[in-house]
Design a protein around this motif. Structure first.
Motif, short mmCIF file in Angstrom:
data_model
loop_
_atom_site.label_atom_id
_atom_site.label_comp_id
_atom_site.label_asym_id
_atom_site.label_seq_id
_atom_site.Cartn_x
_atom_site.Cartn_y
_atom_site.Cartn_z
N ASN A 1 3.82 -5.56 2.75
CA ASN A 1 2.48 -5.89 3.24
C ASN A 1 2.48 -6.59 4.59
O ASN A 1 1.46 -7.16 5.00
CB ASN A 1 1.72 -6.74 2.20
N THR A 2 3.61 -6.51 5.30
CA THR A 2 3.64 -6.90 6.71
C THR A 2 3.87 -5.68 7.59
O THR A 2 3.92 -5.79 8.81
CB THR A 2 4.77 -7.91 6.98
N GLY A 3 4.03 -4.52 6.95
CA GLY A 3 4.28 -3.29 7.69
C GLY A 3 5.76 -2.99 7.89
O GLY A 3 6.13 -1.96 8.46
N LYS A 4 6.64 -3.87 7.37
CA LYS A 4 8.08 -3.68 7.53
C LYS A 4 8.59 -2.62 6.56
O LYS A 4 8.22 -2.61 5.38
CB LYS A 4 8.80 -5.00 7.26
N GLU A 5 9.44 -1.72 7.05
CA GLU A 5 10.04 -0.71 6.19
C GLU A 5 11.05 -1.36 5.25
O GLU A 5 11.98 -2.03 5.69
CB GLU A 5 10.76 0.37 7.02
N VAL A 6 10.86 -1.17 3.97
CA VAL A 6 11.81 -1.69 2.99
C VAL A 6 12.64 -0.55 2.38
O VAL A 6 13.70 -0.78 1.82
CB VAL A 6 11.10 -2.49 1.88
N VAL A 7 12.13 0.66 2.48
CA VAL A 7 12.88 1.88 2.17
C VAL A 7 12.61 2.83 3.33
O VAL A 7 11.44 3.12 3.63
CB VAL A 7 12.43 2.53 0.84
N PRO A 8 13.65 3.30 4.01
CA PRO A 8 13.45 4.11 5.21
C PRO A 8 12.51 5.31 4.97
O PRO A 8 12.56 5.94 3.92
CB PRO A 8 14.87 4.59 5.53
N ALA B 1 4.03 -0.53 -0.48
CA ALA B 1 3.25 0.69 -0.40
C ALA B 1 4.18 1.89 -0.21
O ALA B 1 5.15 1.83 0.56
CB ALA B 1 2.26 0.62 0.77
N TRP B 2 3.89 2.97 -0.93
CA TRP B 2 4.61 4.22 -0.77
C TRP B 2 3.83 5.04 0.27
O TRP B 2 2.67 5.41 0.03
CB TRP B 2 4.67 4.98 -2.08
N VAL B 3 4.45 5.30 1.42
CA VAL B 3 3.71 5.87 2.54
C VAL B 3 4.37 7.15 3.07
O VAL B 3 5.58 7.37 2.91
CB VAL B 3 3.58 4.85 3.69
N GLN B 4 3.53 7.97 3.70
CA GLN B 4 4.01 9.17 4.38
C GLN B 4 3.68 9.05 5.87
O GLN B 4 2.54 8.73 6.24
CB GLN B 4 3.35 10.42 3.81
N LYS C 1 -8.84 4.83 3.71
CA LYS C 1 -8.59 5.89 4.68
C LYS C 1 -9.73 5.93 5.69
O LYS C 1 -10.90 5.80 5.33
CB LYS C 1 -8.46 7.24 3.97
N ILE C 2 -9.37 6.10 6.97
CA ILE C 2 -10.36 6.22 8.02
C ILE C 2 -9.83 7.15 9.11
O ILE C 2 -8.66 7.05 9.52
CB ILE C 2 -10.72 4.83 8.62
N ASN C 3 -10.66 8.09 9.50
CA ASN C 3 -10.29 9.06 10.54
C ASN C 3 -8.96 9.76 10.24
O ASN C 3 -8.14 9.99 11.14
CB ASN C 3 -10.23 8.39 11.91
N GLY C 4 -8.72 10.03 8.96
CA GLY C 4 -7.52 10.76 8.56
C GLY C 4 -6.28 9.92 8.37
O GLY C 4 -5.23 10.44 7.97
N SER C 5 -6.36 8.62 8.64
CA SER C 5 -5.20 7.74 8.48
C SER C 5 -5.41 6.79 7.30
O SER C 5 -6.54 6.34 7.04
CB SER C 5 -4.97 6.92 9.75
N ALA C 6 -4.32 6.48 6.60
CA ALA C 6 -4.39 5.66 5.39
C ALA C 6 -3.63 4.36 5.54
O ALA C 6 -2.66 4.26 6.30
CB ALA C 6 -3.84 6.44 4.20
N GLY C 7 -4.08 3.33 4.81
CA GLY C 7 -3.42 2.04 4.78
C GLY C 7 -3.88 1.28 3.56
O GLY C 7 -4.43 1.85 2.62
N VAL C 8 -3.70 -0.04 3.59
CA VAL C 8 -4.10 -0.90 2.46
C VAL C 8 -4.83 -2.12 3.00
O VAL C 8 -4.40 -2.74 3.97
CB VAL C 8 -2.89 -1.35 1.63
N VAL C 9 -5.97 -2.45 2.37
CA VAL C 9 -6.76 -3.62 2.75
C VAL C 9 -6.77 -4.60 1.59
O VAL C 9 -6.77 -4.20 0.43
CB VAL C 9 -8.19 -3.19 3.15
N ASN C 10 -6.76 -5.91 1.90
CA ASN C 10 -6.76 -6.90 0.82
C ASN C 10 -8.17 -7.35 0.47
O ASN C 10 -9.16 -6.82 0.99
CB ASN C 10 -5.84 -8.08 1.16
N LYS C 11 -8.29 -8.37 -0.36
CA LYS C 11 -9.58 -8.79 -0.91
C LYS C 11 -10.52 -9.40 0.12
O LYS C 11 -11.72 -9.52 -0.13
CB LYS C 11 -9.35 -9.81 -2.03
N VAL C 12 -9.99 -9.81 1.26
CA VAL C 12 -10.85 -10.41 2.29
C VAL C 12 -11.00 -9.49 3.50
O VAL C 12 -11.50 -9.90 4.54
CB VAL C 12 -10.32 -11.79 2.72
#
Length: 267
Positions: free
Chosen positions: A247-254, A234-237, A203-214
Motif C-alpha cells: 500500500n505504498t506502491g512498492k513491488e513485493v513480488v516482481p 494488491a495483485w496487479v497487472q 478504476k478511472i479512465n481504464g486504470s485501476a488502483g486501491v483507495v482507502n476509507k478516507v
C-alpha cells in the motif's frame, strides 16, 4: 428468573448447533434434511425445493410458494411467498406480489413490500432498491439512507461504495461522502484479516488502483487491473504482466508473471 434465562440460553444454543449440523438432501425429487455427521434423516424429504438453514430457519417450497421451517421441521412461517432468502441479523427477505420486503422470525412484516431488490443485512444495514435507485435500511425497516444512488455495495468496516451521477465514491453510515465521486468503477471495501488497511479497488479512465476509507489512493491508480487487495497487498497487472505491490506502491513480488494463475502458483 436466572433459571429461565439459563434454560432459554441452553435451548437457543442447542438449536443453533442443530441447525449447523443439518444439511439438505434430495430423494425422489423431494428435499429434506439430515445430520451431516450421523447421516440420520431428521426432516423427511417432502419439499419440492429447500435451502440451507440460516439463523435457525430454512426456506422450503410447497405448491410453488416459499416459507420457513425450524430445525424440528415445523413450518413456522407459512408458504405464501413467491421468493424467500436466508435470514440475517434477525430478518429475512421475501417476495410478495412481485415486490420484496423484510419479515421477522414470526413472519411479521417489518417493511412495506415495495422494493425491486434488496440484500441481506451487513453491519446493521441492508441495501434496498426502489424505482431503480438504491438506499439503505436498518432492521426496524427505516430507510436510514434514502434511495438515490444508481448502484451501491454493502457496508464493510462502516464504508460503502456507491454510484451517483455516473461516478463512484463512498459514504459512511450517516451518508457523509468520504471518497469523492470520481471513479468509473468501485468494488466493496475489503475486510482485512487483522493487520491490513481497509481499501476498495477502483478504476478511472481504464486504470485501476486501491483507495482507502478516507479517499487516499494507497495503491496508485495506474495499473491495467487489480485482481485482489488484502492485508496491504494488491495483485496487479502492468504492461501485461502480473505481480504484487504493497500500500505504498512498492513491488513485493516482481511484476513479471504472464498470468494471474502463474502469480498464484509462484514458488
Amino acid at each position: 428468573m436466572k433459571k429461565l434465562i439459563t434454560l432459554v440460553f441452553i435451548l437457543s444454543t442447542f438449536l443453533a448447533v442443530q441447525a449447523q449440523e443439518l444439511v439438505r438432501f434430495q430423494e425422489g425429487g423431494k428435499y429434506g434434511y439430515k445430520n451431516w455427521k450421523t447421516k440420520q434423516v431428521v426432516i423427511p424429504p417432502t419439499y419440492s425445493f429447500a435451502m440451507d438453514f440460516s439463523e435457525g430457519l430454512a426456506q422450503v417450497e410447497i405448491d410453488d410458494k416459499m416459507g420457513y421451517i425450524d430445525t424440528a421441521g415445523k413450518l413456522v412461517i407459512p408458504c405464501k411467498y413467491e421468493g424467500s432468502y436466508g435470514f440475517s441479523e434477525g430478518l429475512g427477505s421475501v417476495v410478495l406480489n412481485g415486490k420484496r420486503g423484510f419479515i421477522d422470525k414470526t413472519g411479521k412484516a417489518v417493511t412495506a413490500f415495495k422494493y425491486d431488490e434488496n440484500d441481506s443485512f451487513v453491519e446493521g444495514l441492508a441495501r434496498v432498491k426502489c424505482n431503480g435507485i438504491w438506499g439503505f435500511m436498518d432492521p426496524t425497516g427505516k430507510e436510514v439512507i434514502a434511495p438515490k444512488y444508481e448502484d451501491a455495495n454493502s457496508f464493510r468496516k462502516g464504508i460503502a461504495s456507491v454510484k451517483l451521477n455516473g461516478k463512484y465514491g463512498a459514504i459512511d453510515k450517516s451518508a457523509k461522502v468520504v471518497v469523492p465521486f470520481r471513479y468509473d468503477e468501485a468494488l466493496y471495501f475489503e475486510e482485512e484479516d487483522g493487520n491490513g488497511e481497509v481499501g476498495a479497488i477502483v478504476k478511472i479512465n481504464g486504470s485501476a488502483g486501491v483507495v482507502n476509507k478516507v479517499g487516499k489512493e494507497i495503491v496508485p491508480v495506474k495499473y491495467e487491473r487489480v485482481a485482489r487487495y488484502r492485508n496491504n497487498i494488491a495483485w496487479v497487472q502492468y504492461n501485461g504482466k502480473w505481480g504484487m505491490v504493497d500500500n505504498t506502491g512498492k513491488e513485493v513480488v516482481p511484476i513479471t508473471y504472464a498470468t494471474l494463475e502463474e502469480l498464484y502458483h509462484r514458488k
